[in-house]
Design a protein around this motif. Structure first.
Motif, mmCIF file in Angstrom:
data_model
loop_
_atom_site.group_PDB
_atom_site.id
_atom_site.type_symbol
_atom_site.label_atom_id
_atom_site.label_comp_id
_atom_site.label_asym_id
_atom_site.label_seq_id
_atom_site.Cartn_x
_atom_site.Cartn_y
_atom_site.Cartn_z
ATOM 1 N N THR A 249 0.907 -1.068 0.069
ATOM 2 C CA THR A 249 -0.067 -0.168 0.056
ATOM 3 C C THR A 249 0.793 1.240 0.185
ATOM 4 O OG1 THR A 249 -1.722 -1.180 1.024
ATOM 5 C CG2 THR A 249 -1.657 1.417 1.523
ATOM 6 N N HIS A 250 0.442 2.072 -0.729
ATOM 7 C CA HIS A 250 1.352 3.302 -0.674
ATOM 8 C C HIS A 250 0.429 4.792 -0.451
ATOM 9 C CE1 HIS A 250 4.203 0.790 -2.747
ATOM 10 N NE2 HIS A 250 3.399 0.567 -3.709
ATOM 11 N N PRO A 251 0.791 5.289 0.609
ATOM 12 C CA PRO A 251 -0.054 6.737 0.930
ATOM 13 C C PRO A 251 0.884 7.561 0.384
ATOM 14 C CG PRO A 251 1.404 5.873 2.745
ATOM 15 C CD PRO A 251 1.748 4.649 1.941
ATOM 16 N N HIS A 301 5.610 11.941 -2.956
ATOM 17 C CA HIS A 301 6.166 10.767 -2.518
ATOM 18 C C HIS A 301 5.457 9.728 -1.695
ATOM 19 C CE1 HIS A 301 6.966 11.812 1.500
ATOM 20 N NE2 HIS A 301 6.800 12.933 1.377
ATOM 21 N N CYS A 302 5.914 8.529 -1.750
ATOM 22 C CA CYS A 302 5.126 7.550 -0.798
ATOM 23 C C CYS A 302 5.711 7.918 0.792
ATOM 24 C CB CYS A 302 5.736 6.068 -1.211
ATOM 25 S SG CYS A 302 4.621 5.069 0.081
ATOM 26 N N HIS A 303 4.562 8.163 1.484
ATOM 27 C CA HIS A 303 4.741 8.336 2.926
ATOM 28 C C HIS A 303 5.142 6.846 3.818
ATOM 29 C CE1 HIS A 303 5.064 11.221 6.233
ATOM 30 N NE2 HIS A 303 4.992 12.176 5.199
ATOM 31 N N HIS A 306 10.250 3.950 4.046
ATOM 32 C CA HIS A 306 11.319 3.065 3.244
ATOM 33 C C HIS A 306 11.114 2.833 1.794
ATOM 34 C CE1 HIS A 306 8.594 -0.326 4.375
ATOM 35 N NE2 HIS A 306 9.361 -1.011 3.373
ATOM 36 N N HIS A 307 9.697 3.104 1.512
ATOM 37 C CA HIS A 307 9.425 3.014 -0.078
ATOM 38 C C HIS A 307 10.008 4.267 -0.861
ATOM 39 C CE1 HIS A 307 5.395 0.675 0.502
ATOM 40 N NE2 HIS A 307 6.485 -0.159 1.430
ATOM 41 N N ALA A 308 9.837 5.343 -0.064
ATOM 42 C CA ALA A 308 10.404 6.631 -0.611
ATOM 43 C C ALA A 308 11.771 6.379 -0.687
ATOM 44 C CB ALA A 308 10.114 7.796 0.380
HETATM 45 CU CU CU Z 1 4.789 3.281 -0.936
#
Ligand code: CU
Length: 321
Positions: A249-251, A301-303, A306-308
């Motif tokens: 999931t990507h916020p 960006h993704c919140h 660690h994805h960011a």
């Molecule tokens: Cu993400």
């Protein structure tokens, strides 16, 4: 003179009967004529309608490529028409769409039209709605794009017939399917933003398959190779966010602007939501609009941080900044 009542009656009845029959015949004739003309008119209008229902034809070839999401990082990818994400399909509401899938992968595949209510045998689920498309085979999908909005397409499995759907998704088999509404108000900038994930060491057909994602992409790229979202001051901007990830999931968070969520899963909202962060579970889409009224360079960006950190960051970039 004896009046033969019965024959007279018979005569009367006979006349009446003939009259009724004649009337019935005339009525039937008139009804047939009217119905016939109606049917001809209907057939005529169908005939007139069908040519105006545009046929949009596409070919998607699934094949292996070298995927370079940032300079120097080379991955083995599976792509539609040599690109990850696959080409954007953009049609108008009500169009008839015909898509020919050719499978040049070393494994069976199929395409599912996510968020489009198509006939069951066009739904692209191997073992459920069709046989898997074997290596070297083609399959033709055809349906009417009835619903407008941000939809997408991706490879699909069903456990038994094709158990490697997550693998195929991580390898890159997805793309946007945009259906423009009949009375849609166009934005000045209309950006499609596809989010996805994969494990860098993913090696299909090997016994050492690692699936836990450690790379998180925007439009198949990692920062700093992701195209910036270019805008001019005063423009109305639409972001079509699509989460094509296999399991994350990507916020997504936009700095400096409050977005208006105008559609979820392609379906317009009567009352838009004001959000600066929208959480996209796998398979979800959010359409976010905003006015470019705060010049500068802004992170998008993704919140899930660690994805960011691995590269799920780009910039909202005002021209001239
Ligand atoms: Cu993400």
């Amino acid at each position: 003179m004896i009046v033969p009542l019965t024959p007279t009656l018979s005569l009367w009845e006979g006349k009446q009967e003939r009259a009724i029959i004649m009337q019935a015949i005339s009525l039937k004739f008139i009804i047939s004529l009217v119905l016939g003309m109606g049917m001809m008119a209907t057939a005529g209008s169908c005939w007139a309608k069908n040519p105006s229902r545009a046929l949009k034809e596409y070919s998607l070839t699934a094949e292996e490529i070298t995927w370079e999401p940032r300079p120097g990082l080379k991955l083995k990818g599976w792509a539609y028409n040599g690109q990850i994400p696959g080409p954007e399909i953009r049609v108008k509401e009500g169009d008839r769409v015909r898509i020919t899938l050719t499978n040049n992968l070393p494994t069976p595949t199929a395409i599912h039209w996510h968020g489009l209510d198509v006939p069951a045998d066009m739904d692209g689920v191997p073992g459920v709605s069709q046989d898997p498309v074997q290596p070297g085979e083609t399959f033709v999908y055809e349906f009417i794009a009835k619903q407008s909005g941000t939809r997408f397409y991706h490879t699909h499995g069903s456990g038994g017939e094709m158990p490697d759907e997550a693998l195929q998704m991580q390898m890159g088999l997805y793309g946007a399917f945009i259906v423009e509404g009949k009375n849609e108000r166009k934005a000045d900038r209309d950006y499609t933003v596809i989010l996805s994930d994969r494990n860098a060491a993913l090696a299909p057909m090997s016994m050492q398959m690692k699936m836990e994602p450690d790379l998180f992409f925007i439009n198949g790229k990692l920062s700093p190779a992701i195209d910036h979202l270019m805008v001019k001051q005063g423009e109305r901007v639409r972001l079509r966010l699509i989460n094509a990830s296999s399991m994350t999931t990507h916020p997504m968070h936009l700095h400096g602007h409050t977005g208006k969520v105008v559609a979820i899963d392609g379906n317009g909202l009567k009352f838009p939501l004001l959000r600066d962060t929208v959480p996209l579970a796998p398979g979800e889409r959010y359409d976010v609009e905003f006015t470019a009224d705060n010049p500068g360079l802004w992170a998008f960006h993704c919140h899930e941080l660690h994805h960011a950190d691995t590269g799920m960051v780009t910039l909202l970039h005002y021209e001239g900044q």
